[in-house]
Design a protein around this motif. Structure first.
Motif, PDB file in Angstrom:
ATOM      1  N   GLN A  47       0.822  -1.206   0.000  1.00 34.35           N
ATOM      2  CA  GLN A  47       0.000   0.000   0.000  1.00 34.35           C
ATOM      3  C   GLN A  47       0.858   1.260   0.000  1.00 34.35           C
ATOM      4  O   GLN A  47       0.411   2.318   0.381  1.00 34.35           O
ATOM      5  N   ASP A  48       2.098   1.162  -0.448  1.00 36.26           N
ATOM      6  CA  ASP A  48       3.000   2.299  -0.488  1.00 36.26           C
ATOM      7  C   ASP A  48       2.338   3.506  -1.131  1.00 36.26           C
ATOM      8  O   ASP A  48       1.758   3.419  -2.184  1.00 36.26           O
ATOM      9  N   ALA A  49       2.441   4.639  -0.456  1.00 36.54           N
ATOM     10  CA  ALA A  49       1.744   5.814  -0.946  1.00 36.54           C
ATOM     11  C   ALA A  49       2.583   6.716  -1.813  1.00 36.54           C
ATOM     12  O   ALA A  49       2.073   7.651  -2.363  1.00 36.54           O
ATOM     13  N   TYR A  61      -2.307  -1.836  -9.014  1.00 38.06           N
ATOM     14  CA  TYR A  61      -2.182  -3.204  -8.509  1.00 38.06           C
ATOM     15  C   TYR A  61      -1.793  -3.217  -7.033  1.00 38.06           C
ATOM     16  O   TYR A  61      -2.073  -4.192  -6.333  1.00 38.06           O
ATOM     17  N   ASN A  62      -1.157  -2.151  -6.561  1.00 37.16           N
ATOM     18  CA  ASN A  62      -0.766  -2.090  -5.158  1.00 37.16           C
ATOM     19  C   ASN A  62      -1.935  -1.778  -4.236  1.00 37.16           C
ATOM     20  O   ASN A  62      -2.016  -2.295  -3.120  1.00 37.16           O
ATOM     21  N   VAL A  63      -2.841  -0.923  -4.701  1.00 37.78           N
ATOM     22  CA  VAL A  63      -3.860  -0.394  -3.794  1.00 37.78           C
ATOM     23  C   VAL A  63      -5.266  -0.914  -4.053  1.00 37.78           C
ATOM     24  O   VAL A  63      -6.159  -0.680  -3.245  1.00 37.78           O
ATOM     25  N   ARG A  64      -5.475  -1.629  -5.184  1.00 36.39           N
ATOM     26  CA  ARG A  64      -6.827  -2.095  -5.495  1.00 36.39           C
ATOM     27  C   ARG A  64      -6.851  -3.616  -5.636  1.00 36.39           C
ATOM     28  O   ARG A  64      -6.330  -4.191  -6.607  1.00 36.39           O
ATOM     29  N   ALA A  65      -7.486  -4.248  -4.670  1.00 37.45           N
ATOM     30  CA  ALA A  65      -7.598  -5.700  -4.702  1.00 37.45           C
ATOM     31  C   ALA A  65      -8.436  -6.159  -5.893  1.00 37.45           C
ATOM     32  O   ALA A  65      -8.210  -7.250  -6.426  1.00 37.45           O
ATOM     33  N   ASP A  66      -9.402  -5.314  -6.317  1.00 36.85           N
ATOM     34  CA  ASP A  66     -10.252  -5.729  -7.438  1.00 36.85           C
ATOM     35  C   ASP A  66      -9.473  -5.810  -8.744  1.00 36.85           C
ATOM     36  O   ASP A  66      -9.823  -6.592  -9.638  1.00 36.85           O
ATOM     37  N   LEU A 105      -2.403  -1.136 -21.074  1.00 36.21           N
ATOM     38  CA  LEU A 105      -1.191  -0.436 -20.672  1.00 36.21           C
ATOM     39  C   LEU A 105      -1.156  -0.320 -19.155  1.00 36.21           C
ATOM     40  O   LEU A 105      -2.071   0.258 -18.554  1.00 36.21           O
ATOM     41  N   VAL A 106      -0.116  -0.857 -18.526  1.00 35.04           N
ATOM     42  CA  VAL A 106       0.057  -0.789 -17.076  1.00 35.04           C
ATOM     43  C   VAL A 106       1.178   0.195 -16.772  1.00 35.04           C
ATOM     44  O   VAL A 106       2.312   0.021 -17.234  1.00 35.04           O
ATOM     45  N   GLN A 107       0.867   1.229 -16.007  1.00 32.61           N
ATOM     46  CA  GLN A 107       1.887   2.179 -15.569  1.00 32.61           C
ATOM     47  C   GLN A 107       2.639   1.605 -14.367  1.00 32.61           C
ATOM     48  O   GLN A 107       2.395   0.488 -13.936  1.00 32.61           O
ATOM     49  N   TYR A 108       3.530   2.423 -13.778  1.00 30.71           N
ATOM     50  CA  TYR A 108       4.416   1.876 -12.754  1.00 30.71           C
ATOM     51  C   TYR A 108       3.636   1.364 -11.543  1.00 30.71           C
ATOM     52  O   TYR A 108       2.602   1.910 -11.152  1.00 30.71           O
ATOM     53  N   GLN A 109       4.152   0.309 -10.977  1.00 23.22           N
ATOM     54  CA  GLN A 109       3.635  -0.267  -9.729  1.00 23.22           C
ATOM     55  C   GLN A 109       4.822  -0.403  -8.790  1.00 23.22           C
ATOM     56  O   GLN A 109       5.939  -0.694  -9.226  1.00 23.22           O
TER      57      GLN A 109
END
Length: 901
Positions: free
Chosen positions: A239-241, A746-751, A770-774
């Protein structure tokens, strides 16, 4: 996003208290105040960012040793990202400032800042020094030391490469230099008009940087999660902000070891230790538990953690100064009693008696002893005695149960029958006065002052004065106040027509590169802006004169949150708000530019124009407006025609009302964990005329931790739809030409993680994903084939001007529909990218490579592959900053990503 945030806040206990509600009051606060009066030691901690502080150490000295304790954060954390909203840059700095102030209410310390701006993750001290300027920030640290006059300075970092982050290193380097410079009259002599030189006794460094393993999954102590705040440490949590800076190496947030001495450098002599795990029965927490509660106020950074009771010793090492040979405590050899001040010896026994004889059920019985000590303290000519005198007056007021406040009020316009009564009251059909948090120049302000005695102590109100915009005495009829009796005072005055609008003082003038411009020396270092107005009350309590100062601020009830307060601000008659920071013209066709005029006064009338540079044209030249009611707004539109050639420029929207030109918007930052903050950004936007082609029309956007990319994409004429949980679970994804996963989705949304297969099916059936940085997490599965995204700072490019090369120059992502050239990487801000992949399946193809100075090129910043009938792309370049900032090449590059199929 906002709804989810509120639900999370509801479960946080003490950490979720509104910032204006004190976590400790009554007996705990009184006992702390009494003990603090008889303790003259002081501590100043120095580090780089909000939530870098060793909070357990602060709580230990402030609430356990009753010392004046403060944290000097070199920056306000502007370069970080935001787990709770979309604010970035200066607005992010305002949020993090308020979160620090809320944290300080729990741990009991004070807060200071320098003028340095957090420009993002830096790998070296040299880069940080170059951007900030050595002497500018050193002067600010020296100023705070000279003004605060600490006995002991505590450095969080070592000033060596083991700190990881360049900001961390510089905070310690300059903190160490400031120790000597503050005592040298030849250093920054211009400050000596206001303060005198000051020599602290010693500089020490705290060891044990980190958080207990069981509490957050990392090593170390002090309630600090590994890698929070953008992964500055070695292992950012899911959950890194932040992600905006990335991490240093090892444990904690950039500190390489849990020792006070970094590896590879000479060992420093010990300077004692403290047990921050000590339980305080009056407060009901150990200082380490308070640290966890305090750090949990950094909601925007996702630092919430569980308390961990038990022993927790923090060792210190000596950096500068001297300590006794057998020192067991950081203050060994330092006189922290009243004996240090001439004439102070007689004060200590009186205060000690007041502490011994204190009765929680009858605090007013301590007043005679405090009244006896007051003239002795008032007679001492020393800055510390003046601080203690103000503390004594507040303590006497607490013992007497004094309630004092000053509420701003404004005359209401008449309301139609049946209309709801506005917040703050008002009587009948309007025309009376209601509480308000804002007023415009030319309006009449009322101030209602209430002083209530809630004890049997002898109290009288003798005099009062309003200070700030107005400076004049209030009409007071001296009166004795019996138990639960109050006195009310009133004041009214017209706000001057030329009165400046309220604004965080560091945002009044545009910054110079990465440093704020603050002209008033007395404002430098302050955590917050002084109130627009305050009331100075003079009372007699138990026969002794007492002076109290209260800000003029609104106190009101929020139905979903209870009682709240907010600062009183002066606002423009209308706010000129632009919906975006950038207007992109992908061709020479005229586009509509919308401007919202929001009234802060009733019957606001005027005209609006756009100030454009040569070569740009707006039709019509101006528009008139009339907004009947305060709080309402009217949207106006101009057709803006750009020049034929590519260029960038700036446009300003200007309203003219009652002869005054207004070119300010109005942004209210409102979250439950701190008072609402009002900003007045310039009503200007960046105009970008750049040739951009895009081969898609409909885009689905999966919002992560909050960014402004969807609106930026709409500038290209795209239809952008935000995708929620239901859309991902059962929606028709095939209706989108492309889907974009926002930063850290992907870090903050379980869905998102739960519906990974549906997203891959979308690609296989012909979609572009397109997936941006995680943030680095070995368990993340973002693509059809394996990709490894490590934690830490190694796989990122922090220099925004870093060279970019093309390992596959003929890649479709560089050629269609826009031919990408080196100039497309000009004008980038803050960094190139972050959390690049370190390993990937051979079925992916790389697109670009970049690297920081003296490092090897990194190719894992952008990967793509065909999968079934569609295309999958992973891109960790800094799109979430570059597009909202109006970087022309970033729009062209991103358009190619969307058009990859």
């Amino acid at each position: 996003m906002r709804k989810t945030y509120l639900l999370l806040v509801a479960a946080l206990g003490i950490g979720s208290l509104p910032a204006q509600q004190q976590p400790f009051s009554g007996t705990p606060e009184l006992e702390l105040s009494l003990h603090k009066l008889n303790e003259l030691g002081s501590v100043l901690m120095i580090a780089a960012h909000p939530d870098d502080e060793r909070t357990g150490v602060l709580a230990y000295f402030a609430r356990g040793r009753y010392m004046r304790t403060a944290y000097l954060s070199v920056t306000r954390g502007e370069g970080g990202q935001n787990l709770i909203g979309s604010e970035q840059g200066p607005a992010m700095g305002v949020i993090r400032t308020q979160e620090l102030l809320a944290a300080r209410k729990i741990d009991g310390a004070e807060q200071f800042f320098t003028r340095a701006i957090d420009f993002g993750f830096s790998k070296t001290a040299a880069e940080t020094m170059q951007k900030w300027g050595h002497d500018r920030i050193l002067s600010d640290i020296v100023w705070v030391i000279r003004r605060y006059r600490p006995d002991v300075i505590v450095l969080v970092f070592s000033g060596t490469p083991s700190d990881g982050h360049g900001h961390h290193q510089v905070s310690a380097i300059l903190g160490k230099e400031a120790f000597t410079a503050a005592a040298d009259p030849t250093k920054f002599p211009e400050q000596l008009k206001y303060v005198t030189v000051w020599q602290a006794a010693r500089v020490i460094r705290a060891g044990g940087f980190g958080i207990p393993q069981a509490a957050r999954g990392g090593a170390g102590t002090d309630g600090r999660g590994p890698g929070t705040d953008g992964g500055r440490g070695g292992q950012p949590p899911a959950q890194d902000a932040r992600g905006g800076r990335g991490g240093g190496r090892g444990r904690g947030r950039g500190s390489a070891t849990a020792d006070a001495n970094p590896q590879g450098f000479p060992a420093l002599p010990p300077a004692g230790e403290v047990d921050t795990g000590t339980f305080n029965p009056i407060l009901g927490y150990s200082y380490e538990e308070l640290a966890t509660l305090s750090r949990s106020m950094h909601h925007s950074q996702g630092t919430g953690a569980m308390r961990r009771p038990g022993a927790n010793r923090t060792p210190f090492s000596l950096v500068e100064g001297t300590v006794p040979p057998s020192a067991k405590d950081p203050f060994d050899g330092i006189d922290t009693t009243w004996n240090r001040l001439p004439g102070g010896a007689a004060v200590a026994p009186i205060l000690a008696q007041a502490i011994r004889e204190f009765e929680p059920a009858h605090p007013e019985k301590a007043i005679p002893l405090l009244a006896k000590a007051r003239p002795l303290i008032a007679a001492i000519d020393d800055p510390l005695a003046k601080i203690k005198l103000a503390e004594l007056d507040e303590t006497m007021a607490r013992c007497a149960g004094i309630f004092a406040e000053a509420q701003p009020r404004i005359q209401e316009p008449p309301r139609p029958a049946g209309a709801e009564t506005p917040r703050g009251g008002g009587q009948g059909r309007g025309g009376g006065f209601a509480t308000t948090a804002q007023i415009a120049p030319g309006q009449t302000l009322g101030v209602a002052v209430t002083v209530l005695n809630r004890s049997n102590a002898e109290v009288s109100l003798d005099a009062a004065k309003i200070e700030g915009v107005f400076n004049q005495p209030l009409d007071v009829k001296p009166a004795n106040l019996g138990y639960n009796q109050s006195a009310t005072l009133s004041f009214s005055g017209v706000i001057p027509a030329g009165q400046a609008y309220s604004q965080p003082y560091w945002l009044v003038k545009p910054p110079s590169a990465d440093v704020y411009n603050v002209d008033d020396q007395m404002l430098i270092g302050l955590a917050d802006t002084p109130p627009v107005l305050q009331v100075r009350l003079r009372l007699t309590i138990g026969g002794a004169p007492v002076e109290l100062v209260r800000p003029v601020r609104e106190r009101y009830a929020e139905r979903s949150e209870g009682e709240r307060t907010r600062p009183f601000v002066v606002v423009p008659a209308v706010a000129v708000n632009l919906p975006t920071n950038v207007a992109v013209f992908p061709n020479a066709t005229a586009h509509a530019v919308h401007v919202s005029v929001k009234a802060n006064v009733a019957n606001a009338t005027g005209n609006l124009r756009l100030d454009l540079p040569a070569g740009w044209k707006a039709e019509p030249d101006s528009l008139s407006f009339s907004v009947p009611a305060a709080g309402e707004q009217k949207e106006l539109a101009f057709m803006v025609t750009p020049p034929a050639g590519e260029t960038t420029a700036s446009m300003k929207a200007v309203a003219r009302v009652n002869g005054r030109e207004i070119s300010s918007g109005m942004e209210v930052i409102a979250y439950p964990h701190f008072p609402a903050q009002t900003l007045f950004p310039e009503s200007a936007i960046k105009l970008v005329r750049t040739n951009v082609k895009v081969a898609v029309k409909k885009v689905g956007y999966i919002m992560g931790a909050g960014d402004e990319l969807p609106e930026a994409l709409r500038q290209l004429g795209l239809e952008v739809t935000l995708l929620g949980e239901t859309d991902l679970e059962q929606g028709d994804l095939s209706r989108f030409d492309a889907i974009v996963a926002g930063v850290r989705a992907y870090n903050v949304r379980a869905d998102v993680r739960a519906n990974q297969q549906r997203l891959m099916d979308y690609v296989q059936n012909g979609g572009t994903y397109l997936v941006q940085y995680q943030t680095g997490d070995p368990s993340l599965n973002v693509g059809p084939y394996p990709i490894t995204i490590p934690a830490g700072s190694r796989y990122r490019v922090t220099v925004e001007e870093a060279p970019v090369t093309f390992p596959h120059a003929d890649s479709r992502l560089l050629q269609f529909p826009n031919h990408i050239e080196p100039r497309d990487f000009d004008g980038w801000i803050q960094e190139r990218g972050l959390y690049f992949a370190s390993q990937w399946d051979k079925r992916y193809e790389t697109v670009m490579a970049s690297h920081d100075p003296d490092e090897e090129p990194l190719e894992g910043g952008e990967l793509w592959t065909h999968y079934g009938k569609g295309v999958f792309i992973f891109s960790a370049y800094d799109w979430f900053r570059e597009l909202p900032a109006g970087v022309p090449g970033a729009f062209r590059l991103f358009a190619n990503l969307l058009s990859a199929k």
